[in-house]
Design a protein around this motif. Sequence first.
Motif, PDB file in Angstrom:
ATOM      1  N   ALA A 124       9.523  -7.548  10.712  1.00  0.00           N
ATOM      2  CA  ALA A 124       7.852  -7.942  10.718  1.00  0.00           C
ATOM      3  C   ALA A 124       6.686  -7.183  10.053  1.00  0.00           C
ATOM      4  N   MET A 125       7.342  -5.838   9.536  1.00  0.00           N
ATOM      5  CA  MET A 125       6.275  -5.107   9.101  1.00  0.00           C
ATOM      6  C   MET A 125       5.602  -5.681   7.651  1.00  0.00           C
ATOM      7  N   PRO A 126       6.500  -6.046   6.913  1.00  0.00           N
ATOM      8  CA  PRO A 126       6.060  -6.614   5.531  1.00  0.00           C
ATOM      9  C   PRO A 126       4.828  -7.724   5.882  1.00  0.00           C
ATOM     10  N   LEU A 127       4.926  -8.385   6.783  1.00  0.00           N
ATOM     11  CA  LEU A 127       3.730  -9.335   6.950  1.00  0.00           C
ATOM     12  C   LEU A 127       2.435  -8.406   7.087  1.00  0.00           C
ATOM     13  N   GLY A 128       2.621  -7.522   7.987  1.00  0.00           N
ATOM     14  CA  GLY A 128       1.439  -6.726   7.974  1.00  0.00           C
ATOM     15  C   GLY A 128       0.750  -6.069   6.582  1.00  0.00           C
ATOM     16  N   TRP A 129       1.835  -5.502   5.961  1.00  0.00           N
ATOM     17  CA  TRP A 129       1.738  -4.873   4.607  1.00  0.00           C
ATOM     18  C   TRP A 129       0.736  -5.892   3.905  1.00  0.00           C
ATOM     19  N   LEU A 130       0.741  -7.233   4.118  1.00  0.00           N
ATOM     20  CA  LEU A 130       0.073  -7.994   2.998  1.00  0.00           C
ATOM     21  C   LEU A 130      -1.626  -7.899   3.128  1.00  0.00           C
ATOM     22  N   ALA A 131      -2.022  -7.045   4.178  1.00  0.00           N
ATOM     23  CA  ALA A 131      -3.463  -6.943   4.311  1.00  0.00           C
ATOM     24  C   ALA A 131      -4.084  -6.297   3.310  1.00  0.00           C
ATOM     25  N   TYR A 132      -3.338  -5.021   2.745  1.00  0.00           N
ATOM     26  CA  TYR A 132      -3.980  -4.364   1.594  1.00  0.00           C
ATOM     27  C   TYR A 132      -4.155  -5.207   0.512  1.00  0.00           C
ATOM     28  N   PRO A 133      -3.071  -5.796  -0.164  1.00  0.00           N
ATOM     29  CA  PRO A 133      -3.272  -6.772  -1.405  1.00  0.00           C
ATOM     30  C   PRO A 133      -4.346  -8.058  -0.922  1.00  0.00           C
ATOM     31  N   GLY A 134      -4.214  -8.328   0.252  1.00  0.00           N
ATOM     32  CA  GLY A 134      -5.072  -9.593   0.515  1.00  0.00           C
ATOM     33  C   GLY A 134      -6.721  -9.125   0.673  1.00  0.00           C
ATOM     34  N   LEU A 135      -6.954  -7.795   1.319  1.00  0.00           N
ATOM     35  CA  LEU A 135      -8.212  -7.338   1.203  1.00  0.00           C
ATOM     36  C   LEU A 135      -8.791  -6.845  -0.437  1.00  0.00           C
ATOM     37  N   TYR A 136      -7.802  -6.537  -1.417  1.00  0.00           N
ATOM     38  CA  TYR A 136      -8.083  -6.104  -2.511  1.00  0.00           C
ATOM     39  C   TYR A 136      -8.501  -7.394  -3.354  1.00  0.00           C
ATOM     40  N   LEU A 137      -7.687  -8.557  -2.999  1.00  0.00           N
ATOM     41  CA  LEU A 137      -7.814 -10.042  -3.663  1.00  0.00           C
ATOM     42  C   LEU A 137      -9.473 -10.421  -3.101  1.00  0.00           C
TER      43      LEU A 137
END
Length: 222
Positions: free
Chosen positions: A134-147
């Motif tokens: 499940a961790m990669p779902l949380g890892w999307l926060a960084y590129p999402g905030l960057y976008l």
Amino acid sequence: MRVFAALAGMTGWVALALQFYLSVVNGSARGLPAGEMVLRYFSFFTILTNMLVALVLTRAVLAPGRGILGRPAVQAATAGYIAVVGLIYVVILRHTWAPTGLQWWVDVALHYAMPLLYLAFWLAFAAKGRLRWAMPLGWLAYPGLYLAWVLARGAASGFYPYPFIDVARLGYGRMAANALGMMLLFLLVGFAFVALDRLLTRGRALTPTGADPGRRAHRRRA
């Protein structure tokens, strides 16, 4: 481990400092205000991610395994982010310009050397066996905030750091499709690192030092 992390981290910090210098020189030549030059420098995912890599490596030198930057999940997420930096550059961006001189050296350091150095660090020294699917779902926060950051800044300034998120040229529909593709890439790369983590953990468990303890005990009794 500390020697490798120190050398790799130093490479990253020097490359980042040189890129900042080049950004200032180029921005001054174009008449950009100092504040705008700094904001544009920090608008590149490559810059932010290489900073994260350099921070993780520096933390590994000063206090291995401690703090947020020493956590296996953070180190693995960082590996995924810098891997995407290298992939996107090789596949898409390197064809869009032809740097020369010092800029070429910095370009190689940030897009080729640092991804390879950090991946080698993660493979050789990062703790394994502690990642969950499940961790990669949380890892999307960084590129999402960057976008969100670059789109908000782009709407205000008209500057978009990458052609595939340039709303002014592509429109919101095509940009959104590109952004969705990028997020999917981050997710797939994240899952790949979790799978690799489990594969490496399993491989270590099958080595002579971690193999069937009952068999070792039987051999000692024999």
